[in-house]
Design a protein around this motif. Structure first.
Motif, mmCIF file in Angstrom:
data_model
loop_
_atom_site.group_PDB
_atom_site.id
_atom_site.type_symbol
_atom_site.label_atom_id
_atom_site.label_comp_id
_atom_site.label_asym_id
_atom_site.label_seq_id
_atom_site.Cartn_x
_atom_site.Cartn_y
_atom_site.Cartn_z
ATOM 1 N N GLY A 155 -6.013 -0.502 13.120
ATOM 2 C CA GLY A 155 -6.791 -1.733 13.009
ATOM 3 C C GLY A 155 -6.000 -2.963 13.406
ATOM 4 N N GLY A 156 -4.721 -3.002 13.036
ATOM 5 C CA GLY A 156 -3.873 -4.143 13.386
ATOM 6 C C GLY A 156 -3.656 -4.267 14.881
ATOM 7 N N THR A 157 -3.526 -3.130 15.548
ATOM 8 C CA THR A 157 -3.367 -3.165 17.008
ATOM 9 C C THR A 157 -4.618 -3.739 17.664
ATOM 10 O OG1 THR A 157 -1.874 -1.282 16.941
ATOM 11 C CG2 THR A 157 -2.922 -1.758 19.048
ATOM 12 N N PHE A 158 -5.780 -3.331 17.196
ATOM 13 C CA PHE A 158 -7.023 -3.891 17.739
ATOM 14 C C PHE A 158 -7.071 -5.406 17.531
ATOM 15 C CE2 PHE A 158 -11.387 -5.315 16.924
ATOM 16 C CZ PHE A 158 -11.940 -5.086 18.175
ATOM 17 N N LEU A 159 -6.743 -5.860 16.321
ATOM 18 C CA LEU A 159 -6.753 -7.301 16.046
ATOM 19 C C LEU A 159 -5.720 -8.050 16.894
ATOM 20 C CD1 LEU A 159 -7.203 -7.337 12.178
ATOM 21 C CD2 LEU A 159 -8.897 -7.928 13.918
ATOM 22 N N ALA A 160 -4.558 -7.452 17.088
ATOM 23 C CA ALA A 160 -3.523 -8.087 17.905
ATOM 24 C C ALA A 160 -3.980 -8.226 19.358
ATOM 25 C CB ALA A 160 -2.222 -7.288 17.826
ATOM 26 N N HIS A 177 0.810 -1.219 0.000
ATOM 27 C CA HIS A 177 0.000 0.000 0.000
ATOM 28 C C HIS A 177 0.845 1.271 0.000
ATOM 29 C CE1 HIS A 177 -3.959 -1.792 0.313
ATOM 30 N NE2 HIS A 177 -3.437 -2.674 1.137
ATOM 31 N N VAL A 178 1.882 1.290 0.812
ATOM 32 C CA VAL A 178 2.661 2.516 0.925
ATOM 33 C C VAL A 178 3.688 2.623 -0.194
ATOM 34 C CG1 VAL A 178 4.207 3.849 2.420
ATOM 35 C CG2 VAL A 178 2.293 2.598 3.422
ATOM 36 N N TRP A 179 4.479 1.567 -0.399
ATOM 37 C CA TRP A 179 5.563 1.642 -1.374
ATOM 38 C C TRP A 179 5.052 1.531 -2.812
ATOM 39 C CZ3 TRP A 179 8.910 -2.767 -3.323
ATOM 40 C CH2 TRP A 179 9.967 -2.274 -4.081
ATOM 41 N N LEU A 180 4.269 0.485 -3.092
ATOM 42 C CA LEU A 180 3.837 0.276 -4.476
ATOM 43 C C LEU A 180 2.710 1.206 -4.904
ATOM 44 C CD1 LEU A 180 4.005 -3.608 -4.741
ATOM 45 C CD2 LEU A 180 5.603 -1.936 -5.672
ATOM 46 N N VAL A 181 1.711 1.384 -4.055
ATOM 47 C CA VAL A 181 0.546 2.188 -4.425
ATOM 48 C C VAL A 181 0.744 3.662 -4.068
ATOM 49 C CG1 VAL A 181 -1.934 2.492 -4.042
ATOM 50 C CG2 VAL A 181 -0.978 0.198 -4.214
ATOM 51 N N GLY A 182 1.508 3.929 -3.000
ATOM 52 C CA GLY A 182 1.747 5.305 -2.595
ATOM 53 C C GLY A 182 0.690 5.872 -1.661
ATOM 54 N N ASP A 183 -0.085 5.016 -1.028
ATOM 55 C CA ASP A 183 -1.130 5.451 -0.101
ATOM 56 C C ASP A 183 -0.544 5.562 1.304
ATOM 57 O OD1 ASP A 183 -3.422 5.989 1.301
ATOM 58 O OD2 ASP A 183 -4.335 4.016 0.975
ATOM 59 N N ARG A 184 -0.135 6.756 1.687
ATOM 60 C CA ARG A 184 0.521 6.964 2.984
ATOM 61 C C ARG A 184 -0.440 6.763 4.166
ATOM 62 N NH1 ARG A 184 4.785 6.493 0.574
ATOM 63 N NH2 ARG A 184 5.868 8.180 -0.460
ATOM 64 N N GLY A 185 -1.710 6.998 3.969
ATOM 65 C CA GLY A 185 -2.690 6.831 5.042
ATOM 66 C C GLY A 185 -2.953 5.382 5.399
ATOM 67 N N ALA A 186 -2.542 4.475 4.528
ATOM 68 C CA ALA A 186 -2.784 3.055 4.786
ATOM 69 C C ALA A 186 -2.025 2.571 6.010
ATOM 70 C CB ALA A 186 -2.410 2.223 3.563
#
Length: 107
Positions: free
Chosen positions: A83-88, A67-76
């Motif tokens: 979201g990952g912290t909640f799942l963890a 998402h960040v490197w290939l697509v360039g979506d910094r907000g991802a």
């Protein structure tokens, strides 16, 4: 050439990593498994922390690459951290509860 870099390389890399894990597991069937008795809760908590921490780290790496490197979506990355912290936290609580129940059952 862009398709090769953006699609083939990441998918092939993920496949090779998965194939390596499967081959390792096939050659070491008892690796990481406790003896027939339930492992002490302290060891279970260590294994849970390693599993959840490793999974969370890989998850963030995938978001960073795709998402960040290939697509360039910094907000991802911000969204993945939240979201990952909640799942963890949910996974840690569930694994800890199941380990506690299992340790009581096998005594």
């Amino acid at each position: 050439m862009r398709v090769f870099r953006d699609a083939v390389v990441p998918v092939l890399s993920a496949y090779l990593l998965l194939a390596g894990v499967v081959l390792y597991a096939a050659r070491h069937p008892d690796a990481g498994r406790p003896a027939t008795r339930a492992a002490p809760m302290r060891l279970q908590l260590r294994l849970i922390a390693l599993t959840v921490g490793g999974g969370y780290g890989w998850f963030l790496l995938v978001v960073l690459v795709f998402h960040v490197w290939l697509v360039g979506d910094r907000g991802a990355m911000h969204s993945a951290l939240r979201g990952g912290t909640f799942l963890a936290v949910v996974a840690t609580a569930a694994f800890t509860a199941m380990s506690f129940v299992d340790s009581r059952r096998t005594r």
